[in-house]
Scaffold this motif. Structure first.
Motif, PDB file in Angstrom:
ATOM      1  N   ARG A   1      46.352  26.937  38.029  1.00  0.00           N
ATOM      2  CA  ARG A   1      47.063  28.087  37.661  1.00  0.00           C
ATOM      3  C   ARG A   1      48.517  29.400  38.983  1.00  0.00           C
ATOM      4  O   ARG A   1      47.885  29.159  39.587  1.00  0.00           O
ATOM      5  N   PRO A   2      49.477  30.194  38.210  1.00  0.00           N
ATOM      6  CA  PRO A   2      50.076  30.409  39.271  1.00  0.00           C
ATOM      7  C   PRO A   2      49.285  31.672  39.717  1.00  0.00           C
ATOM      8  O   PRO A   2      49.626  32.031  41.161  1.00  0.00           O
ATOM      9  N   ASP A   3      48.313  33.045  38.806  1.00  0.00           N
ATOM     10  CA  ASP A   3      48.353  33.067  39.917  1.00  0.00           C
ATOM     11  C   ASP A   3      46.247  33.132  39.747  1.00  0.00           C
ATOM     12  O   ASP A   3      45.297  34.270  39.597  1.00  0.00           O
ATOM     13  N   SER A   4      45.749  32.385  40.770  1.00  0.00           N
ATOM     14  CA  SER A   4      44.594  31.469  40.109  1.00  0.00           C
ATOM     15  C   SER A   4      44.262  32.819  41.493  1.00  0.00           C
ATOM     16  O   SER A   4      42.729  33.198  40.757  1.00  0.00           O
ATOM     17  N   ASN A   5      44.062  33.329  42.595  1.00  0.00           N
ATOM     18  CA  ASN A   5      44.125  33.953  43.499  1.00  0.00           C
ATOM     19  C   ASN A   5      42.971  35.397  42.536  1.00  0.00           C
ATOM     20  O   ASN A   5      42.061  35.707  42.476  1.00  0.00           O
ATOM     21  N   ILE A   6      44.242  35.704  41.807  1.00  0.00           N
ATOM     22  CA  ILE A   6      43.473  36.647  41.093  1.00  0.00           C
ATOM     23  C   ILE A   6      42.978  36.787  40.158  1.00  0.00           C
ATOM     24  O   ILE A   6      42.037  37.819  39.788  1.00  0.00           O
ATOM     25  N   HIS A   7      43.061  35.898  39.315  1.00  0.00           N
ATOM     26  CA  HIS A   7      42.491  35.402  37.929  1.00  0.00           C
ATOM     27  C   HIS A   7      40.656  34.965  38.797  1.00  0.00           C
ATOM     28  O   HIS A   7      39.778  35.637  38.338  1.00  0.00           O
ATOM     29  N   ALA A   8      40.674  34.602  39.886  1.00  0.00           N
ATOM     30  CA  ALA A   8      40.007  34.080  40.754  1.00  0.00           C
ATOM     31  C   ALA A   8      38.695  35.602  41.383  1.00  0.00           C
ATOM     32  O   ALA A   8      37.629  35.492  40.891  1.00  0.00           O
ATOM     33  N   PHE A   9      39.570  36.772  41.542  1.00  0.00           N
ATOM     34  CA  PHE A   9      38.651  37.925  42.323  1.00  0.00           C
ATOM     35  C   PHE A   9      37.945  38.020  40.807  1.00  0.00           C
ATOM     36  O   PHE A   9      36.814  39.021  41.038  1.00  0.00           O
ATOM     37  N   GLU A  10      38.933  38.392  39.449  1.00  0.00           N
ATOM     38  CA  GLU A  10      38.642  38.974  38.570  1.00  0.00           C
ATOM     39  C   GLU A  10      37.467  38.424  37.856  1.00  0.00           C
ATOM     40  O   GLU A  10      36.083  39.025  37.724  1.00  0.00           O
ATOM     41  N   LEU A  11      37.142  37.109  37.723  1.00  0.00           N
ATOM     42  CA  LEU A  11      36.370  36.144  37.149  1.00  0.00           C
ATOM     43  C   LEU A  11      35.360  36.543  38.450  1.00  0.00           C
ATOM     44  O   LEU A  11      33.744  36.390  38.362  1.00  0.00           O
ATOM     45  N   MET A  12      35.243  36.044  39.896  1.00  0.00           N
ATOM     46  CA  MET A  12      34.312  36.331  40.935  1.00  0.00           C
ATOM     47  C   MET A  12      33.842  37.957  40.819  1.00  0.00           C
ATOM     48  O   MET A  12      32.563  38.096  40.740  1.00  0.00           O
ATOM     49  N   PHE A  13      34.445  39.249  40.601  1.00  0.00           N
ATOM     50  CA  PHE A  13      33.835  40.390  40.933  1.00  0.00           C
ATOM     51  C   PHE A  13      33.169  40.573  39.145  1.00  0.00           C
ATOM     52  O   PHE A  13      31.868  41.065  38.937  1.00  0.00           O
TER      53      PHE A  13
END
Length: 108
Positions: free
Chosen positions: A71-83
């Motif tokens: 995903r181009p926004d993988s870090n942002i999405h990963a933070f959301e899922l991780m939180f």
């Protein structure tokens, strides 16, 4: 910049998260929107290291990595899922104080 130093120069953020540097860190519950807009902006590519500091199991972090791969926004999405995972696993540790401690860890 250390997060505590950053909070000292960001009075609007102090108000949003309920932290007063005169009183020390807060045990208030962070809102996901504030986490995403303020914390992620400071360490955009370190979601996994932050997750480890927040005691999110490595298996859960691996699952998140798989979900966001490509995903181009993988870090942002990963933070959301991780939180979200952190909150579900450790609801009593889901505080700004814990976030500050995690972000100040040497590995982050």
């Amino acid at each position: 910049v250390q997060l505590k130093e950053w909070l000292q120069v960001e009075p609007q953020l102090q108000h949003l998260i309920g932290v007063s540097m005169n009183e020390g860190t807060s045990s208030s519950v962070p809102e996901l929107q504030v986490l995403m807009s303020e914390v992620v902006a400071k360490v955009p590519a370190k979601w996994r290291l932050v997750g480890i500091q927040l005691c999110v199991p490595v298996e859960a972090l691996d699952d998140i990595q798989s979900q966001v791969a490509g995903r181009p926004d993988s870090n942002i999405h990963a933070f959301e899922l991780m939180f979200g995972k952190w909150k579900s696993l450790h609801p009593y540790q889901y505080t700004w104080s814990t976030i500050i401690d995690a972000l100040e860890a040497p590995s982050v």
